[in-house]
Design a protein around this motif. Structure first.
Motif, short mmCIF file in Angstrom:
data_model
loop_
_atom_site.label_atom_id
_atom_site.label_comp_id
_atom_site.label_asym_id
_atom_site.label_seq_id
_atom_site.Cartn_x
_atom_site.Cartn_y
_atom_site.Cartn_z
N ILE A 189 0.93 -1.23 -0.09
CA ILE A 189 -0.08 -0.22 0.00
C ILE A 189 0.83 1.09 -0.01
O ILE A 189 1.93 1.40 0.81
CB ILE A 189 -1.01 0.08 1.14
N VAL A 190 0.75 2.16 -0.89
CA VAL A 190 1.50 3.15 -1.12
C VAL A 190 0.74 4.57 -1.16
O VAL A 190 -0.23 4.68 -1.18
CB VAL A 190 2.46 3.06 -2.64
N GLU A 191 1.88 5.56 -1.06
CA GLU A 191 1.27 7.08 -1.05
C GLU A 191 2.06 7.77 -2.22
O GLU A 191 3.26 7.67 -2.20
CB GLU A 191 1.41 7.84 0.13
N GLY A 192 1.22 8.39 -2.94
CA GLY A 192 1.81 8.94 -4.08
C GLY A 192 2.57 10.34 -3.57
O GLY A 192 2.27 11.14 -2.81
N LEU A 193 3.76 10.49 -4.64
CA LEU A 193 4.54 11.78 -4.31
C LEU A 193 4.15 12.81 -5.10
O LEU A 193 4.75 13.65 -5.08
CB LEU A 193 5.81 11.33 -4.12
N GLY A 194 3.32 12.56 -6.00
CA GLY A 194 2.85 13.58 -7.12
C GLY A 194 4.29 14.03 -8.03
O GLY A 194 3.93 15.40 -8.23
N ASN A 195 4.93 13.36 -8.40
CA ASN A 195 5.89 13.62 -9.44
C ASN A 195 5.56 13.83 -10.69
O ASN A 195 4.84 12.97 -11.39
CB ASN A 195 6.94 12.39 -9.33
N PRO A 196 5.68 15.23 -11.11
CA PRO A 196 4.99 15.66 -12.38
C PRO A 196 5.80 14.89 -13.62
O PRO A 196 5.34 14.74 -14.49
CB PRO A 196 5.22 17.11 -12.45
N GLU A 197 7.28 14.60 -13.30
CA GLU A 197 7.69 13.90 -14.59
C GLU A 197 7.28 12.54 -14.87
O GLU A 197 7.38 12.24 -16.08
CB GLU A 197 9.34 13.56 -14.00
N SER A 198 6.44 12.05 -14.20
CA SER A 198 5.76 10.46 -14.48
C SER A 198 4.38 10.76 -14.67
O SER A 198 3.64 9.98 -14.80
CB SER A 198 6.09 9.54 -13.35
N PHE A 199 3.93 12.31 -14.99
CA PHE A 199 2.28 12.38 -15.15
C PHE A 199 1.76 11.80 -13.67
O PHE A 199 0.71 11.51 -13.78
CB PHE A 199 1.83 11.68 -16.30
N MET A 200 2.58 12.09 -12.60
CA MET A 200 2.05 11.50 -11.26
C MET A 200 1.47 10.15 -11.30
O MET A 200 0.23 9.78 -11.01
CB MET A 200 0.86 12.54 -10.89
N SER A 201 2.36 9.11 -11.90
CA SER A 201 2.03 7.81 -11.93
C SER A 201 2.86 7.08 -11.31
O SER A 201 4.09 7.33 -11.04
CB SER A 201 1.84 7.56 -13.25
N CYS A 202 2.83 5.79 -11.08
CA CYS A 202 3.78 4.68 -10.65
C CYS A 202 3.60 3.10 -11.22
O CYS A 202 2.56 3.16 -12.03
CB CYS A 202 3.74 4.51 -8.98
N SER A 203 4.27 2.49 -10.75
CA SER A 203 3.94 0.86 -11.35
C SER A 203 2.66 0.23 -10.80
O SER A 203 2.07 0.89 -9.62
CB SER A 203 5.01 0.04 -11.02
N HIS A 204 2.20 -0.82 -11.52
CA HIS A 204 1.01 -1.33 -10.69
C HIS A 204 1.41 -2.59 -10.32
O HIS A 204 0.49 -3.42 -9.54
CB HIS A 204 -0.15 -1.45 -11.86
N GLY A 205 2.64 -3.13 -10.60
CA GLY A 205 3.02 -4.36 -9.99
C GLY A 205 4.36 -4.80 -10.33
O GLY A 205 5.10 -3.95 -10.32
#
Length: 390
Positions: free
Chosen positions: A301-317
């Motif tokens: 379970i994670v908390e987003g950091l709002g990085n604009p360079e990733s279009f505020m995204s992260c991996s799904h798995g």
């Protein structure tokens, strides 16, 4: 961010190392689309998909690409924490819960024999404006509350404080597939009639968002996203029934839910764009998300950091390292079963086909999480106790 490819029309920014050739070819295709915006993002779980890499993030101006969403529209995960100490559960108790789950939830290609209550289906949509959904509606009622196959799963997990969690990974079932295929076919046909310069071999046919077909796709896509959520909600209620039938006085926290196959209108770098996340999760500042491991490995379970360079995204798995066919051909069944048995994980691996989702076919989730430390913060670490695969 690990690497940048700057040889294409727009850059490709990658939060991964050792990217497979196929996914890079697909990323280069994305970077040369005339309507692609700013840069392409590849999350640390990226691997080759159909048209667009799984784990990819694409922002576009004025168009939507069905294949950049994928065929399992709205696929995602949900998770719930209980008040039960996992350390008090015997293997027999866990097996009883798993038996109850299997009795309540059809797996793989199985559907329900009778339709679910229409009140459980997404509300607020006009079926007459959704031709594909309307055509599939009665079938969808029998698919509601079913897991599906592939990498979909139901897991019982233990957090670092010892509490029992429930996690489900599933999507919009055959409904999403039908919608995706229908509008991709329309996009290919219309692109050909417009003499589009985009190579058809890229499998990235597009629809202008203000066109009739584009408008319809977006509405039907949204229905599929809502259907996938309703599907996970119903399954979660059935899992909770199964758990509560074995354990008295079980309490559950509100359900965390995320989708990782969809397109959305968002603002990035001061402009309105359509962000396509295909096997990628939104990670806005403070947003709670779920990143699952492979079978037998940790999830988070994670908390987003709002990085604009990733279009505020992260991996799904974790992301695959070998195809399902290669996994069946090269992995050893007894060795994969032993890995789970040695960890005390209750599972249902029986035959060679189950090797498709073996942990050895996936990347190391700890390495994946380390590569995206600038995208998310880990809130809860979850270890599997038992898993049911689709």
């Amino acid at each position: 961010m690990q690497q940048v490819i700057s040889s294409e029309q727009i850059p490709i920014k990658m939060w991964l190392d050792n990217a497979e050739d196929g996914s890079i070819v697909q990323a280069r295709n994305l970077a040369n689309l005339p309507f692609a915006f700013k840069h392409i993002c590849l999350m640390p779980d990226t691997y080759q998909g159909y048209g667009m890499p799984i784990g990819g993030v694409l922002a576009t101006k004025g168009v939507v690409i069905p294949n950049a969403v994928g065929v399992d529209i709205g696929c995602g995960m949900c998770a719930v924490k209980t008040n039960i100490s996992a350390d008090t559960l015997s293997p027999e108790t866990i097996k009883s819960m798993m038996k109850g789950i299997r009795e309540r939830i059809p797996l793989g290609f199985d559907h329900r024999e009778t339709p679910e209550d229409e009140a459980l289906i997404p509300q607020g949509h006009k079926l007459d404006e959704l031709p594909m959904v309307k055509a599939q509606y009665q079938s969808a009622l029998k698919q509601l509350g079913t897991l599906g196959g592939g990498n979909h799963f139901i897991e019982l997990q233990r957090d670092t404080e010892g509490f029992l969690w429930i996690m489900i990974h599933s999507g919009s079932r055959n409904l999403g597939y039908k919608v995706a295929e229908h509008y991709n076919h329309i996009a290919k046909k219309e692109n050909a009639s417009w003499y589009s310069q985009i190579d058809p071999a890229w499998d990235l046919a597009f629809l202008p968002v203000h066109s009739k077909a584009g408008h319809q796709y977006i509405k039907e896509m949204q229905y599929c996203i809502d259907f996938a959520l309703a599907n996970r909600q119903l399954m979660m209620s059935y899992v909770q029934e199964a758990v509560s039938s074995v354990l008295n006085e079980t309490d559950y926290t509100p359900m965390i839910n995320i989708a990782h196959n969809y397109a959305a209108f968002e603002e990035h770098f001061g402009e309105q764009v359509v962000v396509h996340r295909k096997g990628a999760t939104s990670a806005r500042l403070g947003e709670t998300g779920i990143i699952s491991g492979s079978q037998g490995t940790k999830s988070y379970i994670v908390e987003g950091l709002g990085n604009p360079e990733s279009f505020m995204s992260c991996s799904h798995g974790a992301g695959r390292t070998m195809s399902r066919t290669k996994a069946i051909r090269e992995l050893d069944l007894e060795e994969e079963k032993k890995k789970l048995d040695d960890q005390g994980i209750i599972h249902s691996i029986r035959g060679k086909k189950d090797l498709e989702e073996a942990s050895s076919a996936y990347k190391n989730i700890a390495e994946v999480m380390a590569l995206q430390a600038d995208l998310v913060r880990i809130k809860v670490e979850l270890s599997p106790l038992a898993v049911i695969k689709g």
